[in-house]
Write a protein that holds these residues in place. Structure first.
Motif, PDB file in Angstrom:
ATOM      1  N   ARG A  70       5.275  -2.424   3.705  1.00 30.36           N
ATOM      2  CA  ARG A  70       4.349  -3.156   4.564  1.00 30.36           C
ATOM      3  C   ARG A  70       3.455  -4.056   3.714  1.00 30.36           C
ATOM      4  O   ARG A  70       2.854  -3.599   2.748  1.00 30.36           O
ATOM      5  CB  ARG A  70       3.480  -2.178   5.356  1.00 30.36           C
ATOM      6  CG  ARG A  70       2.567  -2.850   6.374  1.00 30.36           C
ATOM      7  CD  ARG A  70       1.779  -1.821   7.152  1.00 30.36           C
ATOM      8  NE  ARG A  70       0.826  -1.117   6.299  1.00 30.36           N
ATOM      9  CZ  ARG A  70       0.049  -0.128   6.708  1.00 30.36           C
ATOM     10  NH1 ARG A  70       0.145   0.309   7.951  1.00 30.36           N
ATOM     11  NH2 ARG A  70      -0.801   0.465   5.875  1.00 30.36           N
ATOM     12  N   GLU A  71       3.386  -5.315   4.069  1.00 32.69           N
ATOM     13  CA  GLU A  71       2.497  -6.230   3.373  1.00 32.69           C
ATOM     14  C   GLU A  71       1.055  -5.915   3.753  1.00 32.69           C
ATOM     15  O   GLU A  71       0.722  -5.792   4.923  1.00 32.69           O
ATOM     16  CB  GLU A  71       2.835  -7.680   3.719  1.00 32.69           C
ATOM     17  CG  GLU A  71       4.182  -8.126   3.158  1.00 32.69           C
ATOM     18  CD  GLU A  71       4.433  -9.607   3.386  1.00 32.69           C
ATOM     19  OE1 GLU A  71       3.431 -10.367   3.426  1.00 32.69           O
ATOM     20  OE2 GLU A  71       5.596  -9.990   3.542  1.00 32.69           O
ATOM     21  N   SER A  78      -0.258  -4.547  -1.613  1.00 33.32           N
ATOM     22  CA  SER A  78       1.164  -4.722  -1.297  1.00 33.32           C
ATOM     23  C   SER A  78       2.032  -4.179  -2.430  1.00 33.32           C
ATOM     24  O   SER A  78       3.039  -3.510  -2.192  1.00 33.32           O
ATOM     25  CB  SER A  78       1.487  -6.200  -1.049  1.00 33.32           C
ATOM     26  OG  SER A  78       0.870  -6.665   0.131  1.00 33.32           O
ATOM     27  N   ALA A  79       1.632  -4.463  -3.658  1.00 29.81           N
ATOM     28  CA  ALA A  79       2.385  -3.984  -4.826  1.00 29.81           C
ATOM     29  C   ALA A  79       2.347  -2.464  -4.912  1.00 29.81           C
ATOM     30  O   ALA A  79       3.343  -1.819  -5.264  1.00 29.81           O
ATOM     31  CB  ALA A  79       1.832  -4.610  -6.106  1.00 29.81           C
ATOM     32  N   LEU A 136       6.706  -4.294 -12.861  1.00 26.27           N
ATOM     33  CA  LEU A 136       6.422  -3.270 -11.852  1.00 26.27           C
ATOM     34  C   LEU A 136       7.668  -2.453 -11.518  1.00 26.27           C
ATOM     35  O   LEU A 136       7.594  -1.227 -11.366  1.00 26.27           O
ATOM     36  CB  LEU A 136       5.869  -3.929 -10.591  1.00 26.27           C
ATOM     37  CG  LEU A 136       4.392  -4.345 -10.661  1.00 26.27           C
ATOM     38  CD1 LEU A 136       4.045  -5.305  -9.535  1.00 26.27           C
ATOM     39  CD2 LEU A 136       3.485  -3.116 -10.603  1.00 26.27           C
ATOM     40  N   ALA A 137       8.821  -3.121 -11.411  1.00 27.56           N
ATOM     41  CA  ALA A 137      10.063  -2.411 -11.100  1.00 27.56           C
ATOM     42  C   ALA A 137      10.442  -1.457 -12.227  1.00 27.56           C
ATOM     43  O   ALA A 137      10.798  -0.301 -11.980  1.00 27.56           O
ATOM     44  CB  ALA A 137      11.188  -3.403 -10.842  1.00 27.56           C
ATOM     45  N   VAL A 195      -0.979  -1.403 -14.446  1.00 26.63           N
ATOM     46  CA  VAL A 195      -0.122  -2.592 -14.537  1.00 26.63           C
ATOM     47  C   VAL A 195      -0.667  -3.710 -13.643  1.00 26.63           C
ATOM     48  O   VAL A 195      -0.728  -4.875 -14.054  1.00 26.63           O
ATOM     49  CB  VAL A 195       1.330  -2.255 -14.135  1.00 26.63           C
ATOM     50  CG1 VAL A 195       2.168  -3.525 -14.046  1.00 26.63           C
ATOM     51  CG2 VAL A 195       1.947  -1.292 -15.134  1.00 26.63           C
ATOM     52  N   ILE A 196      -1.080  -3.360 -12.435  1.00 26.49           N
ATOM     53  CA  ILE A 196      -1.613  -4.355 -11.503  1.00 26.49           C
ATOM     54  C   ILE A 196      -2.876  -5.003 -12.076  1.00 26.49           C
ATOM     55  O   ILE A 196      -3.051  -6.224 -11.997  1.00 26.49           O
ATOM     56  CB  ILE A 196      -1.901  -3.701 -10.135  1.00 26.49           C
ATOM     57  CG1 ILE A 196      -0.584  -3.391  -9.418  1.00 26.49           C
ATOM     58  CG2 ILE A 196      -2.768  -4.609  -9.264  1.00 26.49           C
ATOM     59  CD1 ILE A 196      -0.743  -2.573  -8.153  1.00 26.49           C
ATOM     60  N   ALA A 197      -3.738  -4.178 -12.668  1.00 24.54           N
ATOM     61  CA  ALA A 197      -4.955  -4.718 -13.283  1.00 24.54           C
ATOM     62  C   ALA A 197      -4.611  -5.668 -14.423  1.00 24.54           C
ATOM     63  O   ALA A 197      -5.253  -6.718 -14.589  1.00 24.54           O
ATOM     64  CB  ALA A 197      -5.836  -3.573 -13.789  1.00 24.54           C
TER      65      ALA A 197
END
Length: 210
Positions: A70-71, A78-79, A136-137, A195-197
């Motif tokens: 879900r976005e 989202s990530a 991320l993957a 990772v997102i940061a």
């Protein structure tokens, strides 16, 4: 008269069942042929060798679960949702996930593209969006596989202890019980947040000479 071909769906479903019941070692041409009541020759003719079968099984599984997410209101959430769903899919079939290598990950590409579209829509340039998705993957898959393998390693320590072999792993007690630090879901979430940061920091970093 030639024998009719086996239904491909039946082959894959039977192979997945063998993996669930007998583990990674249970997926052999002999075992699968016996379960399908056919010869190994017939099986090879239809699905090829083991590596080809594994690739097909991974593709079959990810097609069946229709992996999506879900976005959320921002790309970061989202990530997180994207990574969490990928982890759940991998943990749902741990024995199949253990067989995955880099060459078997093509079916995940469609799922990666879903996140790629979100990042591009958020203003990422395509190069950075692609790099972010790959990172991320890779992190999500690697951590999920580590989470799957960790209990197996602990079981081996316990088995060696029962056989009188000293256990040198400080994460395992003298009784062979698992005392690994950290809760695996929390470790996963923290790593994804980290990772997102990092991605956001790089994205907001001023360009040279700007």
């Amino acid at each position: 008269m030639a024998k009719p071909l086996l239904a491909t769906e039946n082959i894959y479903d039977t192979a997945l069942h063998l993996l669930e019941v007998d583990g990674v070692g249970g997926l052999s041409a002999r075992n699968l042929a016996a379960a399908l009541k056919c010869s190994t020759r017939t099986l090879y003719q239809q699905v090829g060798k083991r590596e080809t079968l594994i690739s097909a099984l991974v593709a079959h599984y990810f097609a069946s679960v229709k992996l999506s997410f879900r976005e959320e209101a921002n790309w970061q959430d989202s990530a997180r949702s994207w990574a969490s769903n990928l982890r759940s899919a991998l943990l749902a079939h741990p024995n199949l996930s253990q067989l995955m290598s880099g060459e078997h990950r093509a079916p995940v590409a469609d799922y990666v593209n879903q996140l790629l579209k979100v990042l591009v829509a958020e203003g990422f340039d395509e190069t950075m969006a692609l790099r972010s998705c790959r990172v991320l993957a890779n992190i999500a898959i690697s951590l999920s596989l580590s989470e799957i393998i960790a209990p197996i390693e602990t079981d081996r320590h316990a088995e060696r202890h029962q056989q009188g072999t000293p256990c040198k792993d400080p994460m395992v007690t003298s009784k062979g019980k698992n005392h690994r630090r950290g809760n695996p879901p929390e470790v996963f979430e923290n790593a994804i947040n980290w990772v997102i940061a990092g991605i956001e920091a790089e994205r907001l970093r001023p360009l040279p000479n700007s």
